[in-house]
Design an enzyme around this catalytic site. Structure first.
Site, PDB file in Angstrom:
ATOM      1  N   GLU A  72      59.321  41.876  49.866  1.00 27.61           N
ATOM      2  CA  GLU A  72      60.232  40.733  49.989  1.00 27.61           C
ATOM      3  C   GLU A  72      61.027  40.495  48.712  1.00 27.61           C
ATOM      4  O   GLU A  72      60.514  40.720  47.606  1.00 27.61           O
ATOM      5  CB  GLU A  72      59.415  39.466  50.286  1.00 27.61           C
ATOM      6  CG  GLU A  72      58.663  39.550  51.580  1.00 27.61           C
ATOM      7  CD  GLU A  72      57.572  38.493  51.723  1.00 27.61           C
ATOM      8  OE1 GLU A  72      57.318  38.086  52.860  1.00 27.61           O
ATOM      9  OE2 GLU A  72      56.983  38.075  50.709  1.00 27.61           O
ATOM     10  N   LYS A  85      62.497  37.031  42.831  1.00 30.37           N
ATOM     11  CA  LYS A  85      61.216  37.742  42.683  1.00 30.37           C
ATOM     12  C   LYS A  85      61.168  38.865  43.704  1.00 30.37           C
ATOM     13  O   LYS A  85      61.624  38.696  44.830  1.00 30.37           O
ATOM     14  CB  LYS A  85      60.050  36.773  42.907  1.00 30.37           C
ATOM     15  CG  LYS A  85      58.682  37.439  42.774  1.00 30.37           C
ATOM     16  CD  LYS A  85      57.566  36.408  42.750  1.00 30.37           C
ATOM     17  CE  LYS A  85      57.132  35.970  44.119  1.00 30.37           C
ATOM     18  NZ  LYS A  85      55.950  35.110  44.092  1.00 30.37           N
ATOM     19  N   THR A 100      46.573  43.425  46.913  1.00 26.86           N
ATOM     20  CA  THR A 100      47.328  42.978  48.093  1.00 26.86           C
ATOM     21  C   THR A 100      48.738  42.547  47.684  1.00 26.86           C
ATOM     22  O   THR A 100      49.716  42.874  48.357  1.00 26.86           O
ATOM     23  CB  THR A 100      46.594  41.792  48.766  1.00 26.86           C
ATOM     24  OG1 THR A 100      45.309  42.260  49.202  1.00 26.86           O
ATOM     25  CG2 THR A 100      47.357  41.254  49.951  1.00 26.86           C
ATOM     26  N   ARG A 128      51.556  30.248  39.870  1.00 28.15           N
ATOM     27  CA  ARG A 128      52.488  29.295  40.499  1.00 28.15           C
ATOM     28  C   ARG A 128      52.017  28.904  41.903  1.00 28.15           C
ATOM     29  O   ARG A 128      52.237  27.779  42.342  1.00 28.15           O
ATOM     30  CB  ARG A 128      53.925  29.799  40.474  1.00 28.15           C
ATOM     31  CG  ARG A 128      54.324  30.887  41.495  1.00 28.15           C
ATOM     32  CD  ARG A 128      54.624  30.298  42.875  1.00 28.15           C
ATOM     33  NE  ARG A 128      55.455  31.120  43.710  1.00 28.15           N
ATOM     34  CZ  ARG A 128      55.120  31.583  44.909  1.00 28.15           C
ATOM     35  NH1 ARG A 128      53.936  31.344  45.439  1.00 28.15           N
ATOM     36  NH2 ARG A 128      55.973  32.283  45.610  1.00 28.15           N
ATOM     37  N   ALA A 155      41.964  37.791  45.031  1.00 30.16           N
ATOM     38  CA  ALA A 155      42.695  37.702  43.760  1.00 30.16           C
ATOM     39  C   ALA A 155      43.201  36.293  43.449  1.00 30.16           C
ATOM     40  O   ALA A 155      43.232  35.875  42.287  1.00 30.16           O
ATOM     41  CB  ALA A 155      43.862  38.682  43.778  1.00 30.16           C
ATOM     42  N   GLN A 156      43.615  35.545  44.460  1.00 25.64           N
ATOM     43  CA  GLN A 156      44.203  34.216  44.187  1.00 25.64           C
ATOM     44  C   GLN A 156      43.149  33.150  43.905  1.00 25.64           C
ATOM     45  O   GLN A 156      43.468  32.078  43.393  1.00 25.64           O
ATOM     46  CB  GLN A 156      45.028  33.732  45.401  1.00 25.64           C
ATOM     47  CG  GLN A 156      46.044  34.715  45.948  1.00 25.64           C
ATOM     48  CD  GLN A 156      47.093  35.133  44.947  1.00 25.64           C
ATOM     49  OE1 GLN A 156      47.614  34.292  44.211  1.00 25.64           O
ATOM     50  NE2 GLN A 156      47.397  36.412  44.885  1.00 25.64           N
ATOM     51  N   ASP A 177      33.518  34.273  51.923  1.00 23.55           N
ATOM     52  CA  ASP A 177      34.380  35.440  52.165  1.00 23.55           C
ATOM     53  C   ASP A 177      33.591  36.379  53.079  1.00 23.55           C
ATOM     54  O   ASP A 177      32.355  36.437  53.001  1.00 23.55           O
ATOM     55  CB  ASP A 177      34.686  36.146  50.830  1.00 23.55           C
ATOM     56  CG  ASP A 177      35.837  37.158  50.947  1.00 23.55           C
ATOM     57  OD1 ASP A 177      36.894  36.926  50.327  1.00 23.55           O
ATOM     58  OD2 ASP A 177      35.665  38.195  51.634  1.00 23.55           O
ATOM     59  N   GLY A 241      47.062  31.616  53.040  1.00 20.54           N
ATOM     60  CA  GLY A 241      46.929  33.060  53.259  1.00 20.54           C
ATOM     61  C   GLY A 241      47.864  33.600  54.338  1.00 20.54           C
ATOM     62  O   GLY A 241      48.311  34.735  54.263  1.00 20.54           O
ATOM     63  N   ASP A 243      51.167  34.152  55.651  1.00 18.73           N
ATOM     64  CA  ASP A 243      52.483  34.022  55.019  1.00 18.73           C
ATOM     65  C   ASP A 243      53.474  35.086  55.467  1.00 18.73           C
ATOM     66  O   ASP A 243      54.413  35.388  54.755  1.00 18.73           O
ATOM     67  CB  ASP A 243      52.347  34.021  53.485  1.00 18.73           C
ATOM     68  CG  ASP A 243      51.719  35.316  52.967  1.00 18.73           C
ATOM     69  OD1 ASP A 243      51.326  36.159  53.784  1.00 18.73           O
ATOM     70  OD2 ASP A 243      51.639  35.472  51.737  1.00 18.73           O
ATOM     71  N   LYS A 247      50.744  36.998  60.928  1.00 16.51           N
ATOM     72  CA  LYS A 247      49.619  36.837  59.987  1.00 16.51           C
ATOM     73  C   LYS A 247      49.368  35.350  59.788  1.00 16.51           C
ATOM     74  O   LYS A 247      50.072  34.685  59.026  1.00 16.51           O
ATOM     75  CB  LYS A 247      50.016  37.508  58.661  1.00 16.51           C
ATOM     76  CG  LYS A 247      49.011  37.458  57.546  1.00 16.51           C
ATOM     77  CD  LYS A 247      49.376  38.536  56.523  1.00 16.51           C
ATOM     78  CE  LYS A 247      48.683  38.390  55.186  1.00 16.51           C
ATOM     79  NZ  LYS A 247      49.550  37.730  54.181  1.00 16.51           N
TER      80      LYS A 247
HETATM   81  P1  NAD Z   1      43.019  39.608  48.372  1.00 20.10           P
HETATM   82  O1  NAD Z   1      43.158  40.774  49.283  1.00 20.10           O
HETATM   83  O2  NAD Z   1      42.739  39.836  46.929  1.00 20.10           O
HETATM   84  O3  NAD Z   1      41.863  38.618  48.927  1.00 20.10           O
HETATM   85  C1  NAD Z   1      41.766  38.262  50.265  1.00 20.10           C
HETATM   86  C2  NAD Z   1      40.307  37.997  50.597  1.00 20.10           C
HETATM   87  O4  NAD Z   1      40.244  37.512  51.949  1.00 20.10           O
HETATM   88  C3  NAD Z   1      39.408  39.233  50.518  1.00 20.10           C
HETATM   89  O5  NAD Z   1      38.337  39.008  49.618  1.00 20.10           O
HETATM   90  C4  NAD Z   1      38.910  39.414  51.958  1.00 20.10           C
HETATM   91  O6  NAD Z   1      37.592  39.931  52.041  1.00 20.10           O
HETATM   92  C5  NAD Z   1      39.005  37.984  52.481  1.00 20.10           C
HETATM   93  N1  NAD Z   1      39.049  37.859  53.937  1.00 20.10           N
HETATM   94  C6  NAD Z   1      39.765  38.591  54.837  1.00 20.10           C
HETATM   95  N2  NAD Z   1      39.511  38.158  56.088  1.00 20.10           N
HETATM   96  C7  NAD Z   1      38.642  37.130  55.982  1.00 20.10           C
HETATM   97  C8  NAD Z   1      38.012  36.260  56.909  1.00 20.10           C
HETATM   98  N3  NAD Z   1      38.216  36.381  58.222  1.00 20.10           N
HETATM   99  N4  NAD Z   1      37.177  35.301  56.451  1.00 20.10           N
HETATM  100  C9  NAD Z   1      36.939  35.168  55.114  1.00 20.10           C
HETATM  101  N5  NAD Z   1      37.505  35.963  54.177  1.00 20.10           N
HETATM  102  C10 NAD Z   1      38.342  36.934  54.604  1.00 20.10           C
HETATM  103  O7  NAD Z   1      44.368  38.770  48.562  1.00 20.10           O
HETATM  104  P2  NAD Z   1      44.960  37.611  47.616  1.00 20.10           P
HETATM  105  O8  NAD Z   1      45.879  38.176  46.589  1.00 20.10           O
HETATM  106  O9  NAD Z   1      43.860  36.694  47.185  1.00 20.10           O
HETATM  107  O10 NAD Z   1      45.891  36.880  48.674  1.00 20.10           O
HETATM  108  C11 NAD Z   1      45.314  36.201  49.770  1.00 20.10           C
HETATM  109  C12 NAD Z   1      46.385  35.855  50.759  1.00 20.10           C
HETATM  110  O11 NAD Z   1      47.267  34.883  50.196  1.00 20.10           O
HETATM  111  C13 NAD Z   1      47.279  37.039  51.152  1.00 20.10           C
HETATM  112  O12 NAD Z   1      47.465  37.025  52.547  1.00 20.10           O
HETATM  113  C14 NAD Z   1      48.569  36.803  50.433  1.00 20.10           C
HETATM  114  O13 NAD Z   1      49.683  37.344  51.112  1.00 20.10           O
HETATM  115  C15 NAD Z   1      48.615  35.281  50.411  1.00 20.10           C
HETATM  116  N6  NAD Z   1      49.397  34.704  49.333  1.00 20.10           N
HETATM  117  C16 NAD Z   1      50.124  33.599  49.622  1.00 20.10           C
HETATM  118  C17 NAD Z   1      50.878  33.011  48.637  1.00 20.10           C
HETATM  119  C18 NAD Z   1      51.644  31.767  48.949  1.00 20.10           C
HETATM  120  O14 NAD Z   1      52.480  31.351  48.146  1.00 20.10           O
HETATM  121  N7  NAD Z   1      51.395  31.115  50.053  1.00 20.10           N
HETATM  122  C19 NAD Z   1      50.906  33.553  47.349  1.00 20.10           C
HETATM  123  C20 NAD Z   1      50.127  34.661  47.071  1.00 20.10           C
HETATM  124  C21 NAD Z   1      49.371  35.232  48.070  1.00 20.10           C
END
Ligand code: NAD
Length: 357
Positions: A72, A85, A100, A128, A155-156, A177, A241, A243, A247
């Site tokens: 994106e 970005k 991710t 942010r 990661a977040q 998780d 999550g 987004d 999804k």
């Molecule tokens: P990541 O892959 O590091 O972590 C995601 C975690 O979710 C993993 O540990 C995984 O095991 C867990 N998971 C998956 N399915 C699950 C379920 N059914 N129940 C419980 N846990 C489950 O990803 P991340 O970098 O932490 O990002 C998480 C999400 O946030 C991503 O989808 C990303 O696109 C989204 N995100 C959104 C924003 C925003 O501004 N809204 C910003 C950054 C990331």
């Protein structure tokens, strides 16, 4: 606190190089400022920019989808500065040792069109996103919330936890998780930072007694991390999550019982939890809550739901913040990315600088 931009006119020599913040320098920046201070500062910058929402050029992000994920571009401008970005979202990446989400971003001057800052934004996005979640929760969550359920411990998650503590006063985290190793990682990372940490075996257990529920999972499907019967009255859901199209994290029945707050409806209707709902499903824009034009939480039993997808203005605020901070925390390199011929019309002549003598 006001967060003014630096608008002084540039000298041509200042524009030959742009400031570049590498991942290593971003890490130094975070340590130098202190992560919770930085999250609080970022929340103020983001809130200030939400308050002047109408000044910005706004467009849903430009997304290129594949079966594996999405790439994106997220542009915006307030008329003085222009920012964008580049960010990806590939949930399966972690299985092959990749993240991710990765990102980088750029800030440019509108008056000359010259870029002035190029930076890593993988860390800055986590910061942010967490600052935005906590800033929104400070307006919507029940007052005095101390316990947060954190579903999705990737990661977040630590950034979310620290922002919710710095800005909202959360002190207890109930963690869940599907991958226990992710929860163990959070316990390791936050173990000595003064939180009360409660690893949980199910999402139902995680939300027990929590007034704030953060869902931050990554899976490219219509998931139901929370079902309707799990969510009681008087909570704030920070659903970040889900987004992108196809999804989501919440059962649609939760949306019908909640008051839903969003960043920018044209983008959220494509990418957020509300993609499951009809096009006229009522939502409240967060900037209007922040300016006081419309109410946020109105009673103790209300379920408030932040359907956060991440919007370009939040990245712009983060870029603006970083540019301001580089004055006192000069963790950057100069990057030779702009051609600077001695005579602006003699670009060809400039080639001679690197040619044979
Ligand atoms: P990541 O892959 O590091 O972590 C995601 C975690 O979710 C993993 O540990 C995984 O095991 C867990 N998971 C998956 N399915 C699950 C379920 N059914 N129940 C419980 N846990 C489950 O990803 P991340 O970098 O932490 O990002 C998480 C999400 O946030 C991503 O989808 C990303 O696109 C989204 N995100 C959104 C924003 C925003 O501004 N809204 C910003 C950054 C990331």
């Amino acid at each position: 606190m006001s967060t003014p931009s630096d608008t002084s006119a540039p000298a041509p020599s200042d524009l030959a190089y742009i400031r570049f913040v590498s991942v290593e320098n971003m890490m130094k920046q975070v340590h130098s400022i202190g992560i919770e201070t930085m999250l609080g500062d970022l929340a103020r910058y983001i809130e200030d920019d939400f308050r002047r929402w109408e000044q910005f050029d706004k467009t849903p992000r430009v997304a290129s989808h594949s079966t594996e994920g999405v790439i994106e571009l997220m542009p915006t401008s307030d008329g003085e500065d222009y920012g964008f970005k580049y960010v990806n979202g590939h949930p399966k990446n972690t299985k092959v040792g990749l993240q991710t989400v990765t990102a980088f971003g750029l800030l440019a001057r509108v008056d000359t069109g010259y870029p002035e800052l190029l930076t890593e934004m993988t860390l800055l996005t986590a910061l942010r996103t967490a600052a935005t979640s906590a800033m929104v929760a400070s307006h919507l969550a029940p007052k005095g919330s101390k316990v947060m359920a954190m579903i999705g411990n990737g990661a977040q998650s630590e950034f979310q936890a620290l922002a919710m503590r710095a800005i909202c006063g959360i002190d207890t985290l109930r963690l869940y998780d599907i991958d226990r190793a992710a929860t163990d990682k959070v316990v390791r990372n936050l173990g000595r930072l003064g939180f009360d940490l409660v690893p949980c075996a199910t999402p139902e257990e995680a939300i027990e007694g929590a007034r704030i529920i953060t869902t931050c999972t990554a899976d490219k499907q219509y998931a139901t991390i929370l079902t309707d019967n799990m969510v009681g009255a008087g909570v704030h859901i920070n659903a970040i999550g889900g987004d992108c199209p196809g999804k989501t994290e919440l059962h649609r029945d939760i949306l019908t019982r909640s008051d839903v707050f969003v960043e920018y409806p044209p983008q959220t209707r494509i990418e957020g939890e509300i993609q499951q709902m009809p096009e006229d499903f009522p939502v409240t824009e967060m900037w209007q809550v922040i300016t006081g034009a419309v109410p946020g939480r109105t009673n103790d039993r209300q379920i408030t739901l932040f359907d956060g997808v991440g919007f370009a203005i939040e990245d712009f605020s983060a870029l603006r913040y970083l540019r301001d901070k580089l004055r006192d925390h000069p963790f950057f390199q100069e990057l030779d990315i702009i051609a600077d011929p001695d005579d602006p019309r003699d670009l060809f002549g400039m080639l001679g600088r690197a040619g044979p003598r």
